[in-house]
Write a protein that holds these residues in place. Structure first.
Motif, PDB file in Angstrom:
ATOM      1  N   ARG A   1       0.832  -1.211   0.000  1.00  0.00           N
ATOM      2  CA  ARG A   1       0.000   0.000   0.000  1.00  0.00           C
ATOM      3  C   ARG A   1       0.862   1.255   0.000  1.00  0.00           C
ATOM      4  N   TRP A   2       1.870   1.275   0.883  1.00  0.00           N
ATOM      5  CA  TRP A   2       2.767   2.425   0.989  1.00  0.00           C
ATOM      6  C   TRP A   2       3.518   2.647  -0.320  1.00  0.00           C
ATOM      7  N   ARG A   3       4.025   1.570  -0.888  1.00  0.00           N
ATOM      8  CA  ARG A   3       4.788   1.680  -2.131  1.00  0.00           C
ATOM      9  C   ARG A   3       3.926   2.232  -3.266  1.00  0.00           C
ATOM     10  N   ARG A   4       2.706   1.752  -3.384  1.00  0.00           N
ATOM     11  CA  ARG A   4       1.800   2.273  -4.418  1.00  0.00           C
ATOM     12  C   ARG A   4       1.504   3.757  -4.197  1.00  0.00           C
ATOM     13  N   HIS A   5       1.319   4.136  -2.940  1.00  0.00           N
ATOM     14  CA  HIS A   5       1.088   5.537  -2.597  1.00  0.00           C
ATOM     15  C   HIS A   5       2.272   6.396  -3.045  1.00  0.00           C
ATOM     16  N   LYS A   6       3.476   5.940  -2.750  1.00  0.00           N
ATOM     17  CA  LYS A   6       4.677   6.676  -3.141  1.00  0.00           C
ATOM     18  C   LYS A   6       4.815   6.735  -4.660  1.00  0.00           C
ATOM     19  N   GLU A   7       4.483   5.655  -5.350  1.00  0.00           N
ATOM     20  CA  GLU A   7       4.548   5.660  -6.812  1.00  0.00           C
ATOM     21  C   GLU A   7       3.598   6.707  -7.386  1.00  0.00           C
ATOM     22  N   ARG A   8       2.392   6.819  -6.799  1.00  0.00           N
ATOM     23  CA  ARG A   8       1.442   7.840  -7.256  1.00  0.00           C
ATOM     24  C   ARG A   8       1.979   9.251  -7.016  1.00  0.00           C
ATOM     25  N   GLN A   9       2.846   9.389  -6.029  1.00  0.00           N
ATOM     26  CA  GLN A   9       3.465  10.690  -5.752  1.00  0.00           C
ATOM     27  C   GLN A   9       4.682  10.949  -6.644  1.00  0.00           C
TER      28      GLN A   9
ATOM     29  N   TYR B   1       7.471   8.774  -6.909  1.00  0.00           N
ATOM     30  CA  TYR B   1       8.719   8.174  -6.438  1.00  0.00           C
ATOM     31  C   TYR B   1       9.053   6.898  -7.199  1.00  0.00           C
ATOM     32  N   SER B   2      10.346   6.627  -7.296  1.00  0.00           N
ATOM     33  CA  SER B   2      10.841   5.346  -7.796  1.00  0.00           C
ATOM     34  C   SER B   2      12.042   4.963  -6.930  1.00  0.00           C
ATOM     35  N   TYR B   3      12.573   3.773  -7.178  1.00  0.00           N
ATOM     36  CA  TYR B   3      13.701   3.309  -6.368  1.00  0.00           C
ATOM     37  C   TYR B   3      14.939   4.162  -6.615  1.00  0.00           C
ATOM     38  N   GLY B   4      15.648   4.412  -5.548  1.00  0.00           N
ATOM     39  CA  GLY B   4      16.963   5.035  -5.599  1.00  0.00           C
ATOM     40  C   GLY B   4      17.686   4.700  -4.320  1.00  0.00           C
ATOM     41  N   PRO B   5      18.992   4.458  -4.370  1.00  0.00           N
ATOM     42  CA  PRO B   5      19.732   4.058  -3.162  1.00  0.00           C
ATOM     43  C   PRO B   5      19.729   5.123  -2.069  1.00  0.00           C
ATOM     44  N   LEU B   6      19.545   6.387  -2.462  1.00  0.00           N
ATOM     45  CA  LEU B   6      19.455   7.479  -1.499  1.00  0.00           C
ATOM     46  C   LEU B   6      18.136   8.203  -1.705  1.00  0.00           C
ATOM     47  N   ARG B   7      17.511   8.597  -0.603  1.00  0.00           N
ATOM     48  CA  ARG B   7      16.234   9.291  -0.690  1.00  0.00           C
ATOM     49  C   ARG B   7      16.428  10.693  -1.260  1.00  0.00           C
ATOM     50  N   SER B   8      15.536  11.050  -2.173  1.00  0.00           N
ATOM     51  CA  SER B   8      15.499  12.392  -2.719  1.00  0.00           C
ATOM     52  C   SER B   8      14.044  12.770  -2.913  1.00  0.00           C
ATOM     53  N   ASP B   9      13.636  13.876  -2.289  1.00  0.00           N
ATOM     54  CA  ASP B   9      12.262  14.348  -2.422  1.00  0.00           C
ATOM     55  C   ASP B   9      12.154  15.461  -3.465  1.00  0.00           C
TER      56      ASP B   9
ATOM     57  N   GLU C   1      11.727  17.254  -6.914  1.00  0.00           N
ATOM     58  CA  GLU C   1      11.086  17.046  -8.217  1.00  0.00           C
ATOM     59  C   GLU C   1      12.142  17.224  -9.296  1.00  0.00           C
ATOM     60  N   PRO C   2      12.063  16.635 -10.429  1.00  0.00           N
ATOM     61  CA  PRO C   2      11.081  15.628 -10.827  1.00  0.00           C
ATOM     62  C   PRO C   2      11.575  14.218 -10.564  1.00  0.00           C
ATOM     63  N   ASP C   3      12.756  14.091  -9.962  1.00  0.00           N
ATOM     64  CA  ASP C   3      13.397  12.783  -9.820  1.00  0.00           C
ATOM     65  C   ASP C   3      13.344  12.300  -8.375  1.00  0.00           C
ATOM     66  N   LYS C   4      12.133  12.054  -7.868  1.00  0.00           N
ATOM     67  CA  LYS C   4      11.960  11.598  -6.493  1.00  0.00           C
ATOM     68  C   LYS C   4      12.428  10.159  -6.378  1.00  0.00           C
ATOM     69  N   ARG C   5      13.234   9.885  -5.364  1.00  0.00           N
ATOM     70  CA  ARG C   5      13.775   8.537  -5.137  1.00  0.00           C
ATOM     71  C   ARG C   5      13.607   8.143  -3.685  1.00  0.00           C
ATOM     72  N   HIS C   6      13.483   6.825  -3.462  1.00  0.00           N
ATOM     73  CA  HIS C   6      13.384   6.311  -2.091  1.00  0.00           C
ATOM     74  C   HIS C   6      13.964   4.901  -2.065  1.00  0.00           C
ATOM     75  N   PRO C   7      14.844   4.618  -1.103  1.00  0.00           N
ATOM     76  CA  PRO C   7      15.485   3.301  -1.053  1.00  0.00           C
ATOM     77  C   PRO C   7      14.556   2.159  -0.633  1.00  0.00           C
ATOM     78  N   SER C   8      13.385   2.467  -0.102  1.00  0.00           N
ATOM     79  CA  SER C   8      12.461   1.409   0.325  1.00  0.00           C
ATOM     80  C   SER C   8      11.448   1.040  -0.760  1.00  0.00           C
ATOM     81  N   MET C   9      11.631   1.546  -1.957  1.00  0.00           N
ATOM     82  CA  MET C   9      10.728   1.225  -3.061  1.00  0.00           C
ATOM     83  C   MET C   9      11.147  -0.106  -3.689  1.00  0.00           C
ATOM     84  N   VAL C  10      11.151  -1.130  -2.858  1.00  0.00           N
ATOM     85  CA  VAL C  10      11.552  -2.479  -3.272  1.00  0.00           C
ATOM     86  C   VAL C  10      10.525  -3.472  -2.730  1.00  0.00           C
ATOM     87  N   ASP C  11      10.609  -4.709  -3.190  1.00  0.00           N
ATOM     88  CA  ASP C  11       9.746  -5.767  -2.672  1.00  0.00           C
ATOM     89  C   ASP C  11      10.080  -6.034  -1.202  1.00  0.00           C
TER      90      ASP C  11
END
Length: 80
Positions: A11-19, A21-29, A31-41
């Protein structure tokens, strides 16, 4: 608990995708390249991140109680 925590992560991952976000080793909020390291299975999450999802589930009864709601167990459906 584990099933609900896994579902919470989905649920959280889908929410972030709608915002955006995509996977990235370091978090970046930024725009336009939002990344989060927890965007994994779930299997790829750290135990610390899994515990965050478990905490959401553990806290659910208290959150619902504030809205005068509660968690109840449903009777198992008849298999016949």
């Amino acid at each position: 608990m584990e099933k609900l925590a896994r579902d919470e992560h989905v649920r959280w991952r889908r929410h972030k995708e709608r915002q955006g976000y995509s996977y990235g080793p370091l978090r970046s909020d930024a725009e336009p390249d939002k990344r989060h390291p927890s965007m994994v299975d779930w299997e790829e999450l750290t135990e610390e991140d899994r515990d965050r999802d478990r905490d959401v589930i553990r806290n659910m009864p208290a959150v619902l109680a504030q809205a005068r709601l509660r968690v109840t167990r449903r009777q198992a459906a008849d298999a016949s």
